[in-house]
Design an enzyme around this catalytic site. Structure first.
Site, PDB file in Angstrom:
ATOM      1  N   ASP A  78     131.063  51.186  33.939  1.00 19.44           N
ATOM      2  CA  ASP A  78     131.803  51.464  35.158  1.00 19.44           C
ATOM      3  C   ASP A  78     130.799  52.118  36.118  1.00 19.44           C
ATOM      4  O   ASP A  78     129.745  52.587  35.704  1.00 19.44           O
ATOM      5  CB  ASP A  78     132.974  52.393  34.829  1.00 19.44           C
ATOM      6  CG  ASP A  78     133.948  52.497  35.997  1.00 19.44           C
ATOM      7  OD1 ASP A  78     133.714  51.813  37.014  1.00 19.44           O
ATOM      8  OD2 ASP A  78     134.922  53.260  35.888  1.00 19.44           O
ATOM      9  N   CYS A 104     145.133  59.029   8.699  1.00 17.71           N
ATOM     10  CA  CYS A 104     146.439  59.563   8.300  1.00 17.71           C
ATOM     11  C   CYS A 104     146.704  59.407   6.806  1.00 17.71           C
ATOM     12  O   CYS A 104     147.499  60.167   6.241  1.00 17.71           O
ATOM     13  CB  CYS A 104     147.544  58.900   9.112  1.00 17.71           C
ATOM     14  SG  CYS A 104     147.467  59.327  10.859  1.00 17.71           S
TER      15      CYS A 104
HETATM   16 ZN   LIG Z   1     146.847  57.385  11.917  1.00 18.47          ZN
END
Ligand SMILES: [Zn+2]
Length: 651
Positions: free
Chosen positions: A87, A277
């Site tokens: 950018d 997670c």
């Molecule tokens: Zn996750």
């Protein structure tokens, strides 16, 4: 450089070739802050499968390591072997109110550090800007886009669309930069809209920009990095997204999900199965910015893959409608789409492989259903009768499920039968066309959907010209039919179905042209439905079981060619390519000279020479806008080549 492999809505799965490998669209470009890379660029490639990243040329240019960057090049400096886009600093000028480099400086710097896609320094129009100010920004942006293209050298250029919230300016800017040789077009100036959840304005900006942009080039939506917006933006034809959100939200202790954002410290479980997670407790994650960023990036990549899956399966509309339930502002944006149906419809395929699922009252306003209602009004000729009996929505296919009722109705009076469906009126002989039979709707409908169905029905019935219409309410309706439309009606349903389908698919008057003469059918042994239609011994049409539309045969094409003047139903090819199509070769977009603006992906078309001689029959894969823009890809799949007429003089 950009090839489209699959499409749905305006969304496309495509491949952008770069010097550092292919990029599959829709693509996510993780934003790498060179001063503070929270995830190492090398890991983005190896652990997240990133094919491209985006970093900021303005920040790189101001870096104390500027000399090292210039010496090594951006790929070695960042340690990222795949494609890199930069950018330019337009966003920094929005944040700081101005920056101290020129377009020429930033473009030359990007070229020297070897980026794959370098962005011009466009002028960021704020959403509140009035028309005059935004118009001046657009003029300057166009001037700089031209300058950028002239300076690009080997570098591929990203040119930006500005214009604030002014649709006319967005479209003009898009049209002007489309005439320049840029590789990617970016829609800029939308971050303030995203930050304040002004998704309806975002829809207007994207649609206005897309109207002016060359459809053969990929489109980048600058600053759209939250997975919440990916389905809607992809549906409207945005191919590239850059995400700084994964890092920004991580810094604030927040986790991204495809349906929104949640604070990590307030959750016991994330419900996510990403690598982070599944191997860390929520406590650990909540306290660790890197882990949060990694989860966020997994969520963003997962959401992009989900969009690609939906495009491949033809259910991107479903995904966008379902996702819109995640935030009321997104639902507002979804409801805005129907205002742009005339444009969106151009890109809708004739039919899809999958059934059409009712998601909510918005579903009935999808462009593909808008098209069927419009074609019903403009192309379909209601058969003569003294009145109309209206069946309520019920199990499908309507004609089979209601066969015994219909028989009694027609024995009682000279009436026609139509179903008042949630998608609009369905004359009984058209109930096999997609999606009328291939639809899943709930048994009970919400009021908004019922009211819309009523409006659709009334609009059509007013134009259909029947002296009266009654709703089917059981045997009492038969008495009313006997009184108001005395007599009986004998219907050859096969004949009626063929006529109505032909007019709806090819245009008003097609049935007369295709079926003039002695008509006979071949029925399917399995289903009893018409499979092939012959006229005077010639095979003119085949009816497709999967979507209820016709496949056009050469004999049928000859009849349509005679009956309709150009450009109707035609794809006009270069004279040089005519012999190839006569032998059955596909029509590539680069050989298309012109085409009927009413052709849609999946439509049957007549492939003709510049002198309007039929040379093949095929199925188009693009609309006219796309055929004229693309230099790569198939415009029409030829099914049958047509040899020159024997009487033609040799040349
Ligand atoms: Zn996750």
């Amino acid at each position: 450089m950009f090839e489209v492999l699959e499409r749905d809505g305006l969304g496309r799965i495509g491949v952008i070739e770069t010097r550092h490998g292919p990029v599959t669209t829709p693509a996510l470009l993780p934003v790498v802050n060179p001063n503070r890379p929270i995830i190492r660029p090398a890991d983005l490639a190896t652990r997240f499968g990133a094919e491209i990243l985006i970093t900021n040329a303005y920040i790189l240019g101001k870096s104390p390591q500027r000399d090292e960057i210039l010496r090594k090049g951006v790929h070695e400096f960042l340690g990222f072997p795949r494609a890199i886009m930069t950018d330019s600093g337009a966003f920094q000028s929005h944040v700081y109110g101005g920056i101290d480099v020129t377009n020429r400086e930033v473009v030359e710097f990007q070229r020297r550090i070897g980026v794959d896609l370098g962005t011009m320094l466009d002028v960021f129009s704020e959403p509140g800007e009035d028309h005059d100010r935004a118009a001046a920004d657009v003029d300057e942006t166009i001037r700089r886009a031209k300058e950028t293209v002239s300076l690009r050298g080997e570098m591929r250029v990203v040119a930006a669309v500005q214009g604030g919230l002014h649709s006319d300016l967005r479209e003009r800017c898009a049209r002007e930069i489309s005439s320049l040789d840029a590789s990617v077009y970016a829609i800029g100036g939308v971050v303030p809209l995203l930050e304040s959840y002004r998704f309806r304005d975002l829809v207007r900006v994207i649609v206005a920009s897309k109207k002016g942009l060359d459809p053969s080039r990929p489109v980048h939506l600058f600053g759209a990095g939250h997975p919440l917006v990916f389905p809607l933006a992809a549906l409207l034809g945005c191919d590239l997204f850059d995400s700084a959100s994964y890092a920004k939200y991580a810094r604030a202790g927040r986790m991204l999900f495809s349906d929104g954002t949640r604070r990590a410290s307030e959750m016991r479980e994330s419900g996510c199965l990403c690598a982070v997670c599944t191997s860390h407790s929520m406590d650990e994650i909540a306290r660790n910015e890197s882990l949060l960023a990694e989860h966020n990036l997994h969520a963003c990549f997962g959401a992009i893959r989900e969009v690609r899956r939906a495009i491949a399966h033809g259910d991107l509309w479903e995904l966008a409608e379902r996702r819109a339930r995640a935030h009321p502002a997104l639902l507002t944006a979804l409801r805005e789409l129907r205002r742009h149906n005339e444009f969106l419809e151009e890109y809708e395929p004739l039919s899809r492989r999958a059934a059409l699922y009712y998601v909510g009252p918005e579903t009935a306003h999808r462009p593909v259903l808008h098209r069927i209602r419009r074609r019903l009004a403009e192309r379909y000729a209601p058969p003569p009768a003294k009145g109309l009996v209206v069946l309520p929505e019920g199990d499908r296919p309507f004609s089979e499920r209601n066969a015994h009722i219909v028989e009694r109705i027609l024995a009682s009076g000279e009436v026609h039968v139509v179903v008042k469906s949630v998608w609009g009126p369905v004359p009984l002989e058209l109930d096999h066309i997609w999606p009328m039979s291939q639809t899943i709707v709930p048994d009970t409908l919400d009021t908004e959907a019922l009211e819309a169905a009523e409006v659709f029905f009334r609009e059509w019935a007013a134009g259909a010209g029947y002296p009266f219409g009654v709703l089917w309410e059981g045997d009492t309706t038969l008495d009313e039919v006997r009184t108001r439309a005395p007599g009986a009606r004998t219907v050859d349903w096969n004949a009626l179905r063929i006529r109505a389908t032909a007019d709806l698919q090819f245009g008003h008057g097609s049935a007369d042209a295709l079926l003039e003469g002695n008509v006979s059918y071949i029925l399917s042994k399995n289903t009893g439905k018409v499979r092939n239609v012959f006229v005077d011994g010639e095979h003119v049409l085949s009816l497709r079981a999967e979507d209820g539309f016709f496949t056009l045969k050469a004999a049928g094409a000859r009849r349509l060619l005679k009956a309709f003047s150009p450009p109707a139903l035609r794809v006009v090819v270069d004279a040089d390519s005519v012999p190839f199509h006569r032998e059955g070769k596909n029509v590539f977009a680069k050989f298309v000279r012109d085409a009927d603006p009413d052709l849609r992906p999946g439509d049957e078309a007549l492939v003709v020479s510049p002198d309007d001689e039929l040379c093949a029959v095929g199925q188009v894969e693009m609309n006219r806008r796309e055929m004229l823009a693309f230099k790569r890809g198939v415009a029409a799949r030829v099914r049958e080549g047509v040899p020159p007429p024997p009487s033609a003089p040799p040349h």
